[in-house]
Write an enzyme that holds these catalytic residues in place. Structure first.
Site, PDB file in Angstrom:
ATOM      1  N   CYS A  54       0.456 -10.750   7.499  1.00  0.00           N
ATOM      2  CA  CYS A  54       1.002 -11.586   6.526  1.00  0.00           C
ATOM      3  C   CYS A  54       1.832 -12.868   6.809  1.00  0.00           C
ATOM      4  O   CYS A  54       1.831 -13.695   6.034  1.00  0.00           O
ATOM      5  CB  CYS A  54       1.556 -10.723   5.401  1.00  0.00           C
ATOM      6  N   HIS A  56       6.159 -14.255  -0.063  1.00  0.00           N
ATOM      7  CA  HIS A  56       5.011 -13.490   0.140  1.00  0.00           C
ATOM      8  C   HIS A  56       4.480 -12.646  -0.918  1.00  0.00           C
ATOM      9  O   HIS A  56       5.604 -12.028  -1.682  1.00  0.00           O
ATOM     10  CB  HIS A  56       5.060 -12.703   1.569  1.00  0.00           C
ATOM     11  N   ASN A  72      -2.307  -9.386  -2.870  1.00  0.00           N
ATOM     12  CA  ASN A  72      -1.818  -9.683  -1.602  1.00  0.00           C
ATOM     13  C   ASN A  72      -3.068 -10.183  -0.691  1.00  0.00           C
ATOM     14  O   ASN A  72      -3.799  -9.556  -0.243  1.00  0.00           O
ATOM     15  CB  ASN A  72      -1.201  -8.383  -0.984  1.00  0.00           C
TER      16      ASN A  72
HETATM   17  O1  UT7 Z   1       1.883  -7.654   2.951  1.00  0.00           O
HETATM   18  C1  UT7 Z   1       2.388  -6.559   3.896  1.00  0.00           C
HETATM   19  C2  UT7 Z   1       3.537  -5.840   3.456  1.00  0.00           C
HETATM   20  N1  UT7 Z   1       3.014  -4.660   2.123  1.00  0.00           N
HETATM   21  C3  UT7 Z   1       3.744  -4.497   1.562  1.00  0.00           C
HETATM   22  O2  UT7 Z   1       4.805  -5.159   1.335  1.00  0.00           O
HETATM   23  C4  UT7 Z   1       3.749  -3.234   0.599  1.00  0.00           C
HETATM   24  C5  UT7 Z   1       4.974  -2.652   0.157  1.00  0.00           C
HETATM   25  N2  UT7 Z   1       4.828  -1.295  -0.726  1.00  0.00           N
HETATM   26  C6  UT7 Z   1       4.572  -1.279  -1.876  1.00  0.00           C
HETATM   27  O3  UT7 Z   1       4.299  -2.300  -2.522  1.00  0.00           O
HETATM   28  C7  UT7 Z   1       4.817  -0.044  -2.555  1.00  0.00           C
HETATM   29  O4  UT7 Z   1       5.179   0.946  -1.831  1.00  0.00           O
HETATM   30  C8  UT7 Z   1       3.328   0.540  -3.218  1.00  0.00           C
HETATM   31  C9  UT7 Z   1       2.570  -0.428  -4.141  1.00  0.00           C
HETATM   32  C10 UT7 Z   1       2.203   0.395  -1.969  1.00  0.00           C
HETATM   33  C11 UT7 Z   1       3.336   1.871  -3.734  1.00  0.00           C
HETATM   34  O5  UT7 Z   1       4.403   2.103  -4.675  1.00  0.00           O
HETATM   35  P1  UT7 Z   1       5.497   3.259  -4.463  1.00  0.00           P
HETATM   36  O6  UT7 Z   1       6.242   3.058  -5.723  1.00  0.00           O
HETATM   37  O7  UT7 Z   1       6.100   2.817  -3.250  1.00  0.00           O
HETATM   38  O8  UT7 Z   1       4.645   4.469  -4.751  1.00  0.00           O
HETATM   39  P2  UT7 Z   1       4.477   5.568  -3.555  1.00  0.00           P
HETATM   40  O9  UT7 Z   1       3.749   5.282  -2.368  1.00  0.00           O
HETATM   41  O10 UT7 Z   1       5.686   6.427  -3.377  1.00  0.00           O
HETATM   42  O11 UT7 Z   1       3.611   6.517  -4.382  1.00  0.00           O
HETATM   43  C12 UT7 Z   1       3.801   7.186  -5.542  1.00  0.00           C
HETATM   44  C13 UT7 Z   1       2.599   7.951  -6.073  1.00  0.00           C
HETATM   45  C14 UT7 Z   1       1.853   8.835  -5.295  1.00  0.00           C
HETATM   46  O12 UT7 Z   1       1.735  10.144  -5.564  1.00  0.00           O
HETATM   47  P3  UT7 Z   1       2.745  11.382  -5.349  1.00  0.00           P
HETATM   48  O13 UT7 Z   1       2.652  11.692  -4.146  1.00  0.00           O
HETATM   49  O14 UT7 Z   1       4.118  11.048  -5.931  1.00  0.00           O
HETATM   50  O15 UT7 Z   1       1.903  12.531  -6.410  1.00  0.00           O
HETATM   51  C15 UT7 Z   1       0.803   8.153  -4.837  1.00  0.00           C
HETATM   52  O16 UT7 Z   1      -0.421   9.201  -4.350  1.00  0.00           O
HETATM   53  O17 UT7 Z   1       1.447   7.153  -6.423  1.00  0.00           O
HETATM   54  C16 UT7 Z   1       0.540   7.696  -5.923  1.00  0.00           C
HETATM   55  N3  UT7 Z   1      -0.700   6.544  -6.044  1.00  0.00           N
HETATM   56  C17 UT7 Z   1      -1.408   6.096  -6.860  1.00  0.00           C
HETATM   57  N4  UT7 Z   1      -1.437   6.315  -8.101  1.00  0.00           N
HETATM   58  C18 UT7 Z   1      -2.411   5.813  -8.782  1.00  0.00           C
HETATM   59  C19 UT7 Z   1      -0.719   5.628  -4.811  1.00  0.00           C
HETATM   60  N5  UT7 Z   1      -1.539   4.702  -4.904  1.00  0.00           N
HETATM   61  C20 UT7 Z   1      -2.084   4.919  -6.240  1.00  0.00           C
HETATM   62  C21 UT7 Z   1      -2.887   4.379  -7.070  1.00  0.00           C
HETATM   63  N6  UT7 Z   1      -2.878   4.664  -8.476  1.00  0.00           N
HETATM   64  N7  UT7 Z   1      -3.401   3.122  -7.046  1.00  0.00           N
END
Ligand code: UT7
Length: 321
Positions: A112, A248, A278
């Protein structure tokens, strides 16, 4: 001698993929995607439409805005993790299509941060006197790299390209750029296959985005906080000197955290993540071009650009536009 942005351009494929579209293909909801990321929709390249095609359209716009003839370019740098071919570089393919044959042309793979790395390199080339007209592009077709059955990644990314033309100036221009990487964080965000490592007997030959989103999120907020401070300190400037933050576009919550650190209200922050998702190295130049063309960013204003991605890499640029 400094470099300055003479013109900007961008291009988005026409096909829009909404959160409602994704609700039909993976176990997700519009509410989850919007509340966790701020994304409402993203673009997807048409069959046969490549990273080079997107880069070409963005470059034509940037050259026109700068009033520069492609034949006068003496440097082309293209940031991408989704090149058209393994080689030659997409920059070389772009160079030939633009009719800039003979000038230096190469790709930068900094995930990125690819465009920002390109900007930092081109700035140094111009400051040294070696280059007079540089084209810097960030272009991606991440839709080709995604596992569309993996809800934790397929909802996040989109396709798009942005470009700038840089030229020499006695006044800044690009005030300072900062480029960083820490390969110790490789496992937080990567693609597990490659020519040397080998491909897998899986859909798309194992090409996919592997991400530990929550950990990346924490490192991103911490690292961007640090680089913003470092950039302003080098320039002898303060948070209040920044007119626009052009971050970004990975996650609205990360963007809001960086803006808060700068003491900037969100109406001084360029946000496109809601409509673009993104787009990796495309994200910062796309946001920049959109804000320039809409008239929000004006000549003479001070811009702080920053990016963060796989590597891990992180980067910034302080620019008087
Ligand atoms: O550009 C490169 C750099 N990349 C980034 O900067 C990405 C940075 N990270 C993020 O933007 C966030 O961490 C995410 C958007 C990827 C995820 O958000 P989060 O609040 O950190 O959620 P999480 O990964 O802790 O997941 C929470 C829950 C999980 O379920 P459980 O384990 O709590 O039951 C995931 O399985 O959300 C679930 N989950 C989803 N649910 C519905 C993950 N993806 C999805 C989805 N829809 N698409």
């Amino acid at each position: 001698m400094y470099s300055r942005i003479a013109g900007t351009g961008s291009y988005l494929p026409s096909h829009v993929v909404t959160n409602a579209d994704l609700e039909r293909t993976v176990e997700t909801t519009d509410e989850w995607i919007r509340s966790r990321t701020g994304i409402r929709e993203r673009r997807k390249a048409a069959d046969g439409e490549t990273t080079g095609d997107l880069a070409y359209q963005a470059s034509l716009q940037a050259l026109e805005a700068a009033g520069v003839d492609a034949a006068d370019l003496d440097l082309i740098i293209l940031g991408t993790t989704t090149p058209d071919l393994i080689f030659p570089s997409t920059a070389c393919l772009l160079q030939h299509r633009l009719g800039a044959n003979g000038c230096a042309a190469f790709d930068v793979n900094a995930a990125c941060s690819g465009f920002m790395y390109g900007l930092g390199i081109a700035d140094k080339f111009i400051r040294s006197g070696a280059t007079h007209k540089a084209l810097v592009v960030g272009s991606e077709t991440l839709s080709r790299m995604l596992d569309w059955s993996d809800r934790s990644t397929c909802v996040l990314f989109g396709d798009g390209a942005g470009a700038v033309v840089l030229e020499p100036s006695e006044e800044p221009g690009v005030i300072t750029t900062k480029l960083h990487a820490d390969g110790a964080y490789k496992d937080l965000l990567y693609n597990p296959v490659g020519v040397s490592t080998g491909f897998l007997d899986e859909p798309n030959h194992g090409v996919r985005v592997m991400m530990r989103g929550h950990e990346i999120f924490k490192v991103a907020v911490r690292t961007l906080d640090r680089i913003v401070g470092e950039t302003l300190e080098t320039a002898g400037m303060h948070e209040s000197d920044v007119d626009w933050l052009i971050p970004h576009q990975a996650n609205l919550r990360i963007i809001e955290a960086t803006a808060k650190r700068l003491g900037l209200s969100m109406d001084r922050v360029i946000v496109t993540v809601d409509r673009h998702g993104n787009t990796s190295s495309g994200s910062v130049p796309l946001a920049l071009d959109e804000a320039v063309r809409s008239g929000r960013i004006e000549r003479g204003q001070t811009l702080l650009l920053e990016a963060f991605g796989g590597g891990l890499t992180w980067s910034s640029a302080l620019i008087r536009y």
